[in-house]
Write an enzyme that holds these catalytic residues in place. Structure first.
Site, PDB file in Angstrom:
ATOM      1  N   CYS A 109      -3.108 -11.831  12.998  1.00  0.00           N
ATOM      2  CA  CYS A 109      -1.924 -12.561  13.423  1.00  0.00           C
ATOM      3  C   CYS A 109      -0.660 -12.114  12.705  1.00  0.00           C
ATOM      4  O   CYS A 109      -0.047 -12.891  11.958  1.00  0.00           O
ATOM      5  CB  CYS A 109      -2.148 -14.053  13.200  1.00  0.00           C
ATOM      6  SG  CYS A 109      -3.719 -14.544  13.887  1.00  0.00           S
ATOM      7  N   GLU A 110      -0.310 -10.866  12.855  1.00  0.00           N
ATOM      8  CA  GLU A 110       0.932 -10.339  12.291  1.00  0.00           C
ATOM      9  C   GLU A 110       1.410  -9.214  13.185  1.00  0.00           C
ATOM     10  O   GLU A 110       0.592  -8.416  13.643  1.00  0.00           O
ATOM     11  CB  GLU A 110       0.702  -9.731  10.897  1.00  0.00           C
ATOM     12  CG  GLU A 110       0.192 -10.706   9.885  1.00  0.00           C
ATOM     13  CD  GLU A 110       0.635 -10.384   8.472  1.00  0.00           C
ATOM     14  OE1 GLU A 110       1.617  -9.631   8.296  1.00  0.00           O
ATOM     15  OE2 GLU A 110      -0.007 -10.903   7.568  1.00  0.00           O
ATOM     16  N   ARG A 158      -7.652  11.871  -2.214  1.00  0.00           N
ATOM     17  CA  ARG A 158      -7.414  12.062  -0.776  1.00  0.00           C
ATOM     18  C   ARG A 158      -7.864  13.440  -0.287  1.00  0.00           C
ATOM     19  O   ARG A 158      -8.428  13.555   0.796  1.00  0.00           O
ATOM     20  CB  ARG A 158      -5.913  11.893  -0.519  1.00  0.00           C
ATOM     21  CG  ARG A 158      -5.538  11.905   0.932  1.00  0.00           C
ATOM     22  CD  ARG A 158      -4.017  11.990   1.108  1.00  0.00           C
ATOM     23  NE  ARG A 158      -3.273  11.172   0.204  1.00  0.00           N
ATOM     24  CZ  ARG A 158      -2.784   9.948   0.509  1.00  0.00           C
ATOM     25  NH1 ARG A 158      -2.979   9.443   1.683  1.00  0.00           N
ATOM     26  NH2 ARG A 158      -2.099   9.276  -0.397  1.00  0.00           N
ATOM     27  N   GLU A 216      -7.610  15.329 -10.798  1.00  0.00           N
ATOM     28  CA  GLU A 216      -8.076  14.011 -10.316  1.00  0.00           C
ATOM     29  C   GLU A 216      -7.842  13.840  -8.806  1.00  0.00           C
ATOM     30  O   GLU A 216      -7.133  12.928  -8.388  1.00  0.00           O
ATOM     31  CB  GLU A 216      -7.311  12.894 -11.033  1.00  0.00           C
ATOM     32  CG  GLU A 216      -7.531  12.814 -12.514  1.00  0.00           C
ATOM     33  CD  GLU A 216      -6.624  11.777 -13.179  1.00  0.00           C
ATOM     34  OE1 GLU A 216      -6.946  11.341 -14.285  1.00  0.00           O
ATOM     35  OE2 GLU A 216      -5.574  11.416 -12.585  1.00  0.00           O
TER      36      GLU A 216
HETATM   37  N1  LLP Z   1      -4.938   9.997 -10.484  1.00  0.00           N
HETATM   38  C1  LLP Z   1      -4.186   8.904 -10.619  1.00  0.00           C
HETATM   39  C2  LLP Z   1      -3.796   8.482 -11.965  1.00  0.00           C
HETATM   40  C3  LLP Z   1      -3.806   8.167  -9.491  1.00  0.00           C
HETATM   41  O1  LLP Z   1      -3.061   7.082  -9.646  1.00  0.00           O
HETATM   42  C4  LLP Z   1      -4.212   8.596  -8.206  1.00  0.00           C
HETATM   43  C5  LLP Z   1      -3.823   7.856  -7.008  1.00  0.00           C
HETATM   44  C6  LLP Z   1      -5.002   9.745  -8.100  1.00  0.00           C
HETATM   45  C7  LLP Z   1      -5.344  10.424  -9.259  1.00  0.00           C
HETATM   46  C8  LLP Z   1      -5.516  10.271  -6.776  1.00  0.00           C
HETATM   47  O2  LLP Z   1      -4.487  10.649  -5.966  1.00  0.00           O
HETATM   48  P1  LLP Z   1      -4.761  11.437  -4.592  1.00  0.00           P
HETATM   49  O3  LLP Z   1      -5.371  12.776  -4.926  1.00  0.00           O
HETATM   50  O4  LLP Z   1      -5.660  10.623  -3.773  1.00  0.00           O
HETATM   51  O5  LLP Z   1      -3.412  11.571  -3.985  1.00  0.00           O
HETATM   52  N2  LLP Z   1      -2.988   4.029  -1.203  1.00  0.00           N
HETATM   53  C9  LLP Z   1      -2.141   5.181  -1.086  1.00  0.00           C
HETATM   54  C10 LLP Z   1      -2.397   6.208  -2.170  1.00  0.00           C
HETATM   55  C11 LLP Z   1      -2.262   5.651  -3.554  1.00  0.00           C
HETATM   56  C12 LLP Z   1      -2.572   6.649  -4.625  1.00  0.00           C
HETATM   57  C13 LLP Z   1      -2.689   5.974  -5.949  1.00  0.00           C
HETATM   58  N3  LLP Z   1      -3.040   6.837  -7.012  1.00  0.00           N
HETATM   59  C14 LLP Z   1      -2.268   5.770   0.317  1.00  0.00           C
HETATM   60  O6  LLP Z   1      -3.060   5.251   1.096  1.00  0.00           O
HETATM   61  O7  LLP Z   1      -1.565   6.714   0.638  1.00  0.00           O
END
Ligand code: LLP
Length: 416
Positions: free
Chosen positions: A345-346, A275, A272
């Site tokens: 404004c922060e 990023r 999954e």
């Molecule tokens: N699968 C599940 C169940 C997840 O909760 C997530 C991300 C992913 C896959 C994908 O993860 P990735 O490959 O993108 O690392 N907003 C945060 C990242 C939050 C990730 C939440 N879950 C940031 O900007 O670093």
């Protein structure tokens, strides 16, 4: 690896000067490179080609319909976490048998919709949720597949807000509960416990946390009754990318380090990634409004803010920031470092701190690594309109989301 490159000190996205896009579409503006997105996806699928996993792109990273469509056309499935993401998946005709659905808090309405549509599987995060899905599936008259999300209690060596596989986090179930559930599958008539799901965190730059989670999972699987229905192991996302000085593993290294373990486990694999695919495929372009100094500080005030891109404010995340045109105005030269700040404004509203940048008012800056968790985490705070998104394909650009209008900001509101 990405297709944002300087040629003679001018930033290009694939075959287009980014400054031209800034002028055409206005700022703040998100610019994505299609080639980068696809290459990241193919790198991952090639690295794991021996075991042919189902790669479900994590919609939350960047949920623009054009990007989802691009990846689904390339063969990806989707990892969703809400009714809204299911709706998006449906809009681009993602085959339902390639949709996996995680989230600790799926509502009854969301479960009903997903069961009716016939998604591939739910990633279940608690015993209560499992019972709820069983009840709903029974009412609808369907049997649904689920993966049980195991909380392996491992350290993922990343920011604490995006660590999800430690026992103190809300995600998944502990090993004891998972074993009890799998040992009593006969209790469930409308739910097939067809897999185990793991997701230990995000922006993980080493293989070791994944290896520990997999070793723990293998041990767990060795200790449960053999007459189970498990066919799948979903190892989640989490692969880290380069924002600054990180030296993340490549997809190849990652695969090399974990494929032997996955083979030993012997289940069909689901990934999954979010990023890894979208992160470095996008930049945020912003215009310099003011240069200012106050006491001993220097600030570059730009037209993008924390509502457009919250990662620096929320996680203290470092994002490289560079002028679109590196031929600096010599008269501005100073050793004094600058904070790049927005209009909100922060004091937490910044895109970068202590940067060695000098730029004239009216010039443009690019914030790199803004393709994932950029627009998808943006808001209307300070009644700011959300920024447009542009997808570049070679020498062409396509606006894949318009800038919001002031009417958009108030369209759900009523004055009473
Ligand atoms: N699968 C599940 C169940 C997840 O909760 C997530 C991300 C992913 C896959 C994908 O993860 P990735 O490959 O993108 O690392 N907003 C945060 C990242 C939050 C990730 C939440 N879950 C940031 O900007 O670093």
């Amino acid at each position: 690896m990405d297709y944002f490159k300087f040629k003679n000190n001018i930033l290009y996205c694939e075959g287009i000067q980014v400054k031209k896009l800034a002028k055409k579409y206005g700022t703040p503006l998100f610019v994505y490179s299609q080639k980068t997105i696809l290459e990241h996806f193919f790198k991952l699928s090639e690295a794991f080609s021996q075991i042919k996993p189902l790669i479900c792109y994590s919609v939350k990273a960047n949920s623009n319909l054009s990007i989802l469509k691009l990846l689904v056309r390339a063969g990806a499935g989707l990892d969703i976490v809400s009714g809204g993401e299911l709706y998006r998946a449906k809009q681009i005709n993602c085959p339902f048998e390639k949709i996996v659905y995680a989230s600790v808090g799926k509502t009854e309405e969301e479960i009903k919709k997903a069961v009716r549509e016939g998604i591939f599987m739910f990633n279940v995060e608690s015993r209560s949720e499992l019972e709820r899905i069983e009840k709903i599936a029974k009412k609808i008259g369907k049997r649904v597949q689920v993966s049980l999300r195991l909380n392996p209690d491992v350290e993922s060596k990343t920011h604490k807000y995006i660590t999800t596989g430690r026992k103190e986090t809300k995600f998944g179930v502990d090993k004891k509960t998972a074993k009890e559930i799998i040992s009593n599958t006969k209790r469930y008539k409308n739910v097939i416990i067809a897999g185990i799901h793991l997701h230990i965190g995000s922006q993980i730059t080493e293989s070791s946390p994944f290896v520990s989670a997999l070793l723990k999972t293998k041990k767990f699987l060795d200790g449960i009754p053999k007459n189970n229905d498990l066919q799948f192991l979903n190892i989640g996302g989490g692969l880290g990318i380069v924002y600054n000085q990180e030296k993340p593993q490549t997809a190849k290294m990652f695969a090399k380090n974990i494929v032997p373990l996955l083979k030993a486990i012997g289940l069909k694999i689901i990934l999954e990634p979010g990023r890894f695919i979208a992160g470095n495929a996008g930049i945020l372009v912003t215009k310099v409004l003011y240069n200012k100094e106050s006491y001993d500080k220097r600030f570059i005030v730009v037209d993008a803010a924390m509502n457009d891109f919250i990662r620096p404010s929320l996680y203290d995340a470092y994002h490289k920031i560079m002028p679109l045109d590196k031929r600096t105005n010599k008269s501005l030269r100073t050793k004094k470092l600058a904070d790049i700040v927005g209009p909100v404004c922060e004091s937490g509203d910044f895109l970068g701190k202590k940067r060695k940048i000098t730029i004239s008012e009216g010039g443009y800056l690019a914030v790199f690594g803004a393709g994932a968790y950029g627009v998808s985490m943006s808001s209307n705070y300070n009644s700011r309109r959300r920024a447009p998104e542009v997808l570049v394909k070679g020498k062409r650009s396509y606006q894949i989301r318009k800038r919001e209008s002031y009417q958009d900001l108030i369209k759900q509101e009523r004055v009473i």
